[in-house]
Enzyme design. Structure first.
Site, PDB file in Angstrom:
ATOM      1  N   GLU A 168      50.088   9.780   1.547  1.00 10.26           N
ATOM      2  CA  GLU A 168      49.580   9.148   2.767  1.00 10.26           C
ATOM      3  C   GLU A 168      50.693   8.294   3.395  1.00 10.26           C
ATOM      4  OE1 GLU A 168      46.206   9.559   3.606  1.00 10.26           O
ATOM      5  OE2 GLU A 168      45.658  10.571   1.746  1.00 10.26           O
ATOM      6  N   GLY A 176      45.866  18.905  -2.579  1.00 11.27           N
ATOM      7  CA  GLY A 176      44.824  18.549  -3.553  1.00 11.27           C
ATOM      8  C   GLY A 176      43.599  19.437  -3.388  1.00 11.27           C
ATOM      9  N   THR A 184      51.549  18.713   3.990  1.00 12.24           N
ATOM     10  CA  THR A 184      52.876  18.711   3.370  1.00 12.24           C
ATOM     11  C   THR A 184      53.358  20.112   3.009  1.00 12.24           C
ATOM     12  OG1 THR A 184      52.365  16.553   2.446  1.00 12.24           O
ATOM     13  CG2 THR A 184      54.199  17.740   1.445  1.00 12.24           C
TER      14      THR A 184
HETATM   15  C1  LIG Z   1      49.800  13.943  -6.335  1.00 10.94           C
HETATM   16  C2  LIG Z   1      50.050  14.224  -4.888  1.00 10.94           C
HETATM   17  C3  LIG Z   1      49.004  14.619  -4.073  1.00 10.94           C
HETATM   18  C4  LIG Z   1      49.227  14.951  -2.729  1.00 10.94           C
HETATM   19  N1  LIG Z   1      48.204  15.430  -1.977  1.00 10.94           N
HETATM   20  C5  LIG Z   1      48.469  15.929  -0.738  1.00 10.94           C
HETATM   21  C6  LIG Z   1      47.467  16.627  -0.008  1.00 10.94           C
HETATM   22  O1  LIG Z   1      46.337  16.783  -0.476  1.00 10.94           O
HETATM   23  N2  LIG Z   1      47.806  17.123   1.204  1.00 10.94           N
HETATM   24  C7  LIG Z   1      49.044  16.975   1.745  1.00 10.94           C
HETATM   25  O2  LIG Z   1      49.285  17.438   2.833  1.00 10.94           O
HETATM   26  N3  LIG Z   1      50.020  16.318   1.068  1.00 10.94           N
HETATM   27  C8  LIG Z   1      49.761  15.802  -0.166  1.00 10.94           C
HETATM   28  N4  LIG Z   1      50.763  15.168  -0.874  1.00 10.94           N
HETATM   29  C9  LIG Z   1      52.105  15.078  -0.305  1.00 10.94           C
HETATM   30  C10 LIG Z   1      52.544  13.689   0.053  1.00 10.94           C
HETATM   31  O3  LIG Z   1      51.906  13.275   1.191  1.00 10.94           O
HETATM   32  C11 LIG Z   1      54.071  13.677   0.163  1.00 10.94           C
HETATM   33  O4  LIG Z   1      54.581  13.760  -1.133  1.00 10.94           O
HETATM   34  C12 LIG Z   1      54.598  12.473   0.873  1.00 10.94           C
HETATM   35  O5  LIG Z   1      54.327  12.576   2.217  1.00 10.94           O
HETATM   36  C13 LIG Z   1      56.102  12.291   0.687  1.00 10.94           C
HETATM   37  O6  LIG Z   1      56.791  13.435   1.049  1.00 10.94           O
HETATM   38  P1  LIG Z   1      57.875  14.062   0.062  1.00 10.94           P
HETATM   39  O7  LIG Z   1      57.275  14.138  -1.295  1.00 10.94           O
HETATM   40  O8  LIG Z   1      58.328  15.313   0.653  1.00 10.94           O
HETATM   41  O9  LIG Z   1      59.047  12.997   0.010  1.00 10.94           O
HETATM   42  P2  LIG Z   1      60.271  12.900   1.013  1.00 10.94           P
HETATM   43  O10 LIG Z   1      59.770  12.832   2.382  1.00 10.94           O
HETATM   44  O11 LIG Z   1      61.231  13.965   0.659  1.00 10.94           O
HETATM   45  O12 LIG Z   1      60.878  11.505   0.593  1.00 10.94           O
HETATM   46  C14 LIG Z   1      61.642  11.375  -0.611  1.00 10.94           C
HETATM   47  C15 LIG Z   1      62.257  10.001  -0.669  1.00 10.94           C
HETATM   48  O13 LIG Z   1      63.144   9.826   0.430  1.00 10.94           O
HETATM   49  C16 LIG Z   1      62.919   8.611   1.084  1.00 10.94           C
HETATM   50  N5  LIG Z   1      63.145   8.793   2.516  1.00 10.94           N
HETATM   51  C17 LIG Z   1      62.580   9.726   3.310  1.00 10.94           C
HETATM   52  N6  LIG Z   1      63.011   9.576   4.564  1.00 10.94           N
HETATM   53  C18 LIG Z   1      63.853   8.522   4.586  1.00 10.94           C
HETATM   54  C19 LIG Z   1      64.605   7.864   5.599  1.00 10.94           C
HETATM   55  N7  LIG Z   1      64.565   8.246   6.850  1.00 10.94           N
HETATM   56  N8  LIG Z   1      65.339   6.790   5.252  1.00 10.94           N
HETATM   57  C20 LIG Z   1      65.374   6.386   3.989  1.00 10.94           C
HETATM   58  N9  LIG Z   1      64.689   6.973   2.991  1.00 10.94           N
HETATM   59  C21 LIG Z   1      63.937   8.025   3.281  1.00 10.94           C
HETATM   60  C22 LIG Z   1      61.499   8.243   0.795  1.00 10.94           C
HETATM   61  O14 LIG Z   1      61.362   6.835   0.744  1.00 10.94           O
HETATM   62  C23 LIG Z   1      61.246   8.864  -0.573  1.00 10.94           C
HETATM   63  O15 LIG Z   1      61.556   7.945  -1.575  1.00 10.94           O
HETATM   64  C24 LIG Z   1      50.527  14.807  -2.196  1.00 10.94           C
HETATM   65  C25 LIG Z   1      51.568  14.374  -3.015  1.00 10.94           C
HETATM   66  C26 LIG Z   1      51.361  14.107  -4.338  1.00 10.94           C
HETATM   67  C27 LIG Z   1      52.515  13.686  -5.188  1.00 10.94           C
END
Ligand SMILES: Cc1cc2nc3c(=O)[nH]c(=O)nc-3n(C[C@H](O)[C@H](O)[C@H](O)COP(=O)(O)OP(=O)(O)OC[C@H]3O[C@@H](n4cnc5c(N)ncnc54)[C@H](O)[C@@H]3O)c2cc1C
Ligand SMILES: Cc1cc2nc3c(=O)[nH]c(=O)nc-3n(C[C@H](O)[C@H](O)[C@H](O)COP(=O)(O)OP(=O)(O)OC[C@H]3O[C@@H](n4cnc5c(N)ncnc54)[C@H](O)[C@@H]3O)c2cc1C
Lengths: 672, 672
Positions: free
Chosen positions: B463, B226, B187
């Site tokens: 995930e 993480g 991410t």
């Molecule tokens: C505590 C924590 C630990 C993590 N650990 C890791 C890690 O170790 N390694 C790693 O790589 N990542 C990690 N992540 C990242 C995690 O995988 C991402 O947060 C996740 O993939 C969602 O991406 P985003 O936060 O950018 O949300 P976004 O992709 O920006 O999505 C935001 C919102 O928009 C909505 N949305 C997105 N696209 C669409 C669409 N096409 N149509 C309608 N709605 C949509 C989604 O439903 C969501 O509600 C972690 C995240 C957290 C919070």
């Protein structure tokens, strides 16, 4: 007002344990806050980058005034005060630190003198000021609002509502200026919702002319009492009153629990409730009483009196009426809890909707990515709760006005119970949805939604558990319904609409304007009518088998709660359209039009989310399909206005969160 | 196995900042835990006082084995290990303390040697052992599970799935024994769900035979990683691979980010993600890369290779296939997240159901109060999620088996995406409901539900965000459906049932046994069929107006998500009844009968909670009424068995909470 500085000096010393003073907890978004402030000062467009604020189609200021009702300047002055670093949000503080912070903040708020004359003379102006203050404070941090709500609202409110004139005159000024710091001791370990069952005893002792208070068993320990563990010197104690061996039920007493130096008085033992899921700025405590002597004139005696020689008298005939009256301060509490709930929902929406407008994800190959807010699936998650929030705020304003006018009857009880339940659930759901809608960022403390969610969660439980409240609503309203039934259909008051039951059944929804009052009322009335009729039949069937009416009621309680919800949601529609009518008549067409859309979306989603409408025949399958389509349609119609709508909540940038603005800049490497 | 002691000694030194060592945070329920332990040792009835454990009508041990599948003794040995005070729950710790605690605990778990051979040779036994460990650890505390899941599962999993045999042989043993500590960097601030859009660049430099890694802009900073902020020395880095000026899409690299002494390597900058709503034992970090040189053989090259002289080759023809394969480690992650989710739900139910059995509130005048669990309205809140939890666990077990067998195809992708979404939502909803059902006590940290709720919440997002996953499920399955449509009704595989669409439509639900597979399948298939047909029609309508198929899909995304849910819920019913069939054939009638009831309640509540069944014509109003009645009826039937059912989750008292036992004694004054 002469705020008792002595109180706060003492308290701050008591609360600032060494561990607190040595705190190194980082203030994660200090930088961001000062930026937001600087931007605001410089008059910078307070929108996320790339977001062009559309020309609002309604007057945002007017809308805000409609939502906030009063004390606009006061609210703004609090928001200004919250730029003081003492009020900056902090996360990862220990329990002790959080509690100390709350005291520190309280002093600054109290010193504004805003609580002067909010309890002493019961005026609408005083209550409005009080509530505006609590709401403003809640936008800064929920614990602080609750801490003050317990002292002024529950403790002070009990003294002012349950004390007679002499008692009020004597104590309320000292409560207002914090010379007498108090808490509200109703709940016990063994009895929460079932207040009547509390076991703490206050026995009138004629020779000494005192009430002797005892905790007869472990279950009778007072539990969850906000402020009891550290700050309170006094409590509004609820106990079973015994006079000459006769129990007269639950009564309130003003009882000293600590000396001014913070030591507990003899016979009182106090323990900590410890860490909670949220709201850790409030020091909830447990209390045991052992032969504590309470002076004769500390029974709060507006409704019941015990003469010095031990004669019990009361303004109420039945013990039940007396009991009801003694819970009056809870109605006020429910008004505050509901208002505070909506503050959290409004903040979360202000944050998430701005993020959804600037955040992009996915898109056509090789082209710019699409803004989240432009995905219908995303709109369907945030715009309906936004619409409901507008509806509920305007509906709650009717309850606030009623309470501020000093009404204390059956209707206030039903409204405050029902609205508190549905509003607090709505807010929690909104907080959860906005958390998810912000993706990973919604999980960062600095973006506020998470901490707001955990601290708000308890609103579903205190001041009356939501399920228990809905049951109580139905119980009260059902007897009214049955009067109509028994009179052979001569329905009165709220149920008068049932006189034309046939017309209601036959009304053709598809031919009506989905934004009209008639449309919403038809749907909601059909459901209420069907569920109350069904309830009458089911209860009858049960009691016919010989079970008690209490048992029958419990057996049918799922239906009972459905009926309660149906009643409250109908009330809401009525009150909301009442407001719309006033606006229309007052020439506020633009604001009214925008709100009408919110109302239409609210009705559509309400039907679209609850199977009960179809199950009870309130809508047909075809109508349900129409409602579902309406949800999408109204979301689309409201889409261009979402920024204006959240702007009208009136929260300045520094009360929102980094993701509401330029979150890329906020996260830049140069800021490490 | 030779666990790298050096690693942990170093880590503990690094993490134990002075502020941590001087921590005075109280361990609120130490006393309770040792009591629970003492009681268990003494063989005391582990039920709340006054609760007589009914004679179970099924073999609790067999049920537990069915749920847990394998490694029963291993799980129990972990529960035993967690009696060590290092594992006692603590609340109100600072961020630094929580992170340090996680390291301290990790050492003790790693030292058991349980991870030996879980990555090196890919065996079912190894994966089972790994998952059993994670689940057991998650029952103690969620952060610890995630911290280990990131290192072994995401980091180690990427190396073992994406590295070739040589790379695996070289690195996986060191990952297993913690000589190489890693994190998973996919991410970025700007791209989460849309992984394809990440912007970190790895450019192959022929002269130096290294990949040069850069963060081209602020949005490309790695975010949420993480373990990155403090513990990791290595990362599985996902970046756009450029060779000779051509971008080949997202590829994984093994990159050193810190020296063994904890200092960052040149070119790498690391920041903190700060406080989160929960899961604060995990040190999520942000990373920037500036001309970091990664050795040629650190491209994980099972699927794609770059020769030393700069020729790109791949086992996959299309970039899309390659991209899909590079996300394989996420499927495993989803299996773990789903399993971990259910652990939280099972614990919360074990706690709340015991409380509901001993807690009393209200009652007939003058008589004993009624146990909460004897109120039908209360049963309706806790028993349906209990039933669903059983169903989902058995369904998930099919996915686990598939994953453990090493399958990596389309079906694994659909199942892991769909189950992760619905299971994590179910668990969150269950945590919320149990919190509310425990009243005020549910709001106390020591009762665990609150902290479990906040730490679990993120499972909806990471995930793969749940909404995005459901859309992906539909996308994949819809093409299968359309094949059948285009073939003129020659539906195959999953959709084969549509060959008798008429039979499906005409089936008479009221004549069927509501506990049978046929009943559940009929309802679920009708919905799936209706929604997929509707989706086909709607997409067609949209594309006919000239919009792109992507745009059409987005416009219909609410329906797309409904269809995805319909598909997954149908799959679940199929797999669940598959298990029931096996049990029946194996002669496990008692366990099967109990589960069949759970399945029936699960189906009834699923229909009873979603308007979509009625809206799309899958059930009639009459059938919906029957379903509603079934919910109440099955709750009543299951009521006597709720204690046995939660017993079969297998959690010992010391992993539950004070309110699950004698909470009055726990709260007694003598314990202050
Ligand atoms: C505590 C924590 C630990 C993590 N650990 C890791 C890690 O170790 N390694 C790693 O790589 N990542 C990690 N992540 C990242 C995690 O995988 C991402 O947060 C996740 O993939 C969602 O991406 P985003 O936060 O950018 O949300 P976004 O992709 O920006 O999505 C935001 C919102 O928009 C909505 N949305 C997105 N696209 C669409 C669409 N096409 N149509 C309608 N709605 C949509 C989604 O439903 C969501 O509600 C972690 C995240 C957290 C919070
Ligand atoms: C943070 C916090 C602060 C508080 N502050 C104060 C304070 O300052 N002063 C004070 O006096 N109190 C305070 N309270 C106590 C609060 O008012 C009680 O928690 C509340 O009244 C609920 O009571 P209970 O917790 O005993 O729940 P219970 O009454 O035991 O209810 C538990 C569950 O049972 C269900 N239930 C109960 N009865 C029925 C029924 N008949 N049918 C079906 N279901 C039923 C409820 O829905 C609930 O889910 C506070 C509580 C908290 C958590």
């Amino acid at each position: 007002m002469n705020i008792s500085d002595a109180t706060f000096q003492r308290l701050e010393a008591e609360f600032n344990a060494p561990s607190v003073r040595s705190s190194t907890s980082p203030l994660l978004n200090r930088q961001w806050i000062s930026d937001a402030e600087a931007q605001q000062r410089a008059g910078v467009n307070p929108f996320p980058p790339g977001v062009v604020a559309p020309r609002p189609v309604f007057d945002i200021k007017k809308m805000r005034e409609l939502l906030d009702m009063n004390n606009f300047a006061l609210r703004d002055s609090f928001y200004e005060l919250f730029k003081n670093p003492v009020f900056f949000p902090r996360y990862n503080e220990s329990l002790a630190e959080q509690r100390a912070r709350t005291i520190q903040r309280w002093r600054l708020i109290a010193k504004t003198g805003v609580f002067h004359n909010t309890l002493q003379t019961f005026t609408a102006e005083g209550r409005q000021r009080y509530e505006a203050t609590l709401e403003s404070v809640g936008a800064m941090e929920h614990s602080m609002e609750i801490k003050m709500g317990v002292h002024y609202g529950l403790f002070g409110g009990t003294v002012s509502l349950m004390g007679d004139d002499e008692q009020c005159a004597k104590w309320t000024p000292k409560i207002e200026n914090c010379q007498m710091l108090g808490c509200f001791a109703m709940t016990e370990l063994g009895h929460g919702s079932n207040v009547k069952g509390i076991q703490t005893k206050a026995v009138y002792d004629i020779p000494s002319q005192t009430f002797i208070v005892n905790t007869p068993c472990e279950e009778a320990q007072k539990y969850w009492i906000g402020g009891a563990f550290q700050s309170a010197r006094w409590t509004a104690l609820f106990a079973q009153l015994y006079v000459k061996g006769v129990c007269h039920g639950v009564h309130p007493f003003l009882v000293r629990i600590r000396n001014e130096d913070g030591t507990t008085v003899p016979g009182v033992t106090i323990g900590d409730c410890g860490a909670k899921n949220g709201l850790n700025g409030v020091d909830n405590g447990r209390m045991w009483f052992s032969n504590v002597r309470v002076p004769h004139d500390h029974l709060l005696r507006r409704h019941s009196q015990v003469s010095r020689d031990g004669t019990f008298t009361s303004n109420f005939k039945s013990a039940d009426e007396r009991f009801g009256a003694s819970l009056a301060s809870l109605s006020g509490g429910r008004v505050s809890v509901s208002a505070g709930s909506l503050v959290q929902a409004k903040l979360a929406l202000s944050i998430a909707i701005r993020y959804g407008l600037s955040r992009k994800a996915f898109g056509p190959p090789g082209q710019e990515e699409t803004r989240l807010m432009d995905y219908p699936a995303y709109q369907a998650r945030l715009i309906p709760p936004l619409a409901t929030t507008f509806v509920m705020q305007l509906v709650l304003n009717h309850l606030k006005a009623k309470w501020q006018r000093g009404e204390l009857g059956r209707e206030l009880h039903v409204w405050s119970s029902g609205f508190k339940a549905l509003i607090s659930w709505h807010s929690l759901q909104t907080l959860q949805e906005t958390r998810e809608a912000c993706g990973g960022q919604g999980y960062k403390s600095e973006n506020r939604i998470g901490p707001m969610k955990t601290s708000h969660d308890v609103a579903l439980t205190y001041e009356g558990d939501n399920h228990v409240l809905l049951q109580a609503v139905t119980k009260t309203v059902f007897s009214e319904f049955m009067k109509g039934v028994r009179s052979g259909g001569n329905f009165k008051g709220h149920f008068a609409y049932l006189k034309d039951a046939e017309g209601l059944r036959q009304a053709d929804l598809s031919g009506m304007d989905a934004r009209s009052a008639a449309f919403a009322l038809t749907v909601m009335r059909r459901r209420e009518a069907a569920l109350f009729a069904r309830l009458a039949a089911d209860l009858q069937k049960r009691t016919a088998t010989g079970v008690s009416s209490l048992q029958a009621f419990n057996d049918c309680a799922v239906l009972v709660e459905d009926a309660g919800r149906a009643h409250v949601e109908l009330l809401m529609v009525e009150l909301f359209h009442h407001t719309l009518g006033d606006l229309q008549r007052g020439g506020e067409t633009e604001v009214a039009d925008m709100l009408r859309l919110c109302g239409a979306l609210h009705t559509a989603r309400t039907v679209d989310e609850q199977v009960v409408f179809l199950r009870c025949g309130a809508v047909s399958v075809g109508e349900a399909q129409m409602m579902h389509a309406n949800v999408g349609r109204f979301c689309e119609t409201l889409r261009p206005h979402v920024l204006s709508l959240v702007e009208s909540f009136g929260y300045p940038p520094h009360l929102l969160a980094p993701i509401a603005f330029d979150y890329v800049a906020h996260n830049s490497k140069s800021r490490l």
